[in-house]
Design a protein around this motif. Sequence first.
Motif, PDB file in Angstrom:
ATOM      1  N   ASN A 153      -8.495 -20.650   3.033  1.00  0.00           N
ATOM      2  CA  ASN A 153      -7.815 -19.380   3.282  1.00  0.00           C
ATOM      3  C   ASN A 153      -8.130 -18.318   2.241  1.00  0.00           C
ATOM      4  N   PHE A 154      -8.530 -18.745   1.058  1.00  0.00           N
ATOM      5  CA  PHE A 154      -8.712 -17.804  -0.035  1.00  0.00           C
ATOM      6  C   PHE A 154     -10.164 -17.428  -0.265  1.00  0.00           C
ATOM      7  N   LEU A 155     -11.066 -18.021   0.495  1.00  0.00           N
ATOM      8  CA  LEU A 155     -12.483 -17.709   0.344  1.00  0.00           C
ATOM      9  C   LEU A 155     -12.759 -16.216   0.528  1.00  0.00           C
ATOM     10  N   PRO A 156     -12.217 -15.560   1.549  1.00  0.00           N
ATOM     11  CA  PRO A 156     -12.462 -14.116   1.687  1.00  0.00           C
ATOM     12  C   PRO A 156     -11.976 -13.317   0.476  1.00  0.00           C
ATOM     13  N   THR A 157     -10.848 -13.697  -0.107  1.00  0.00           N
ATOM     14  CA  THR A 157     -10.332 -13.004  -1.285  1.00  0.00           C
ATOM     15  C   THR A 157     -11.304 -13.130  -2.442  1.00  0.00           C
ATOM     16  N   TYR A 158     -11.782 -14.347  -2.682  1.00  0.00           N
ATOM     17  CA  TYR A 158     -12.693 -14.549  -3.814  1.00  0.00           C
ATOM     18  C   TYR A 158     -14.059 -13.932  -3.574  1.00  0.00           C
TER      19      TYR A 158
END
Length: 173
Positions: free
Chosen positions: A81-86
């Motif tokens: 879920n956090f791949l786009p944020t990073y």
Amino acid sequence: MKTLYQLFLAFNSTWLIAVVFLVKEKYKFNFLNEFPTYYSWVIFVLIPIILTAFSFLIAMRLPKDRLQSSSVKEIELANNNFLPTYLGYFFVSLGVNDVPTLVVVFMMIYVFTFLSQTLYFNPIFLLFGYHFYFIKTSGSVKIFLITRRQLKTPGENGFEKLRRINNYTFIEL
């Protein structure tokens, strides 16, 4: 201790922005002038890894908590879920052209990460074998759990050794 740990987690979660910038700009430590630049890059990458390892020691001092297996109603893997944020963080750090801009961007992201106090996703935890899950309890509360266990079936596992980071975020050591 909780606030200190939250500040530390927010820092570890956002520090990779600086690492990408320093590598992009080919910065190097003065004491490594006789060595190739990539020696400094290795140290830049090792710093957040070491700080993340240190965060596990600090977590031992957080308040203890537990979650009964009967109160776990849903489990959702949150690793991806956090791949786009990073990826966004990395693209931002690649677009930054100087140190003052990096400091301002880093501080803004750091402050927002700290103030949100809902999730402390640090991709380096993955290197240590941790996984991230959203757990929905029988009271319809959604919590964020950081654990080494692979969770699949709700109600199958209880969590007796949790440490409370905040009201919605827990780490199992």
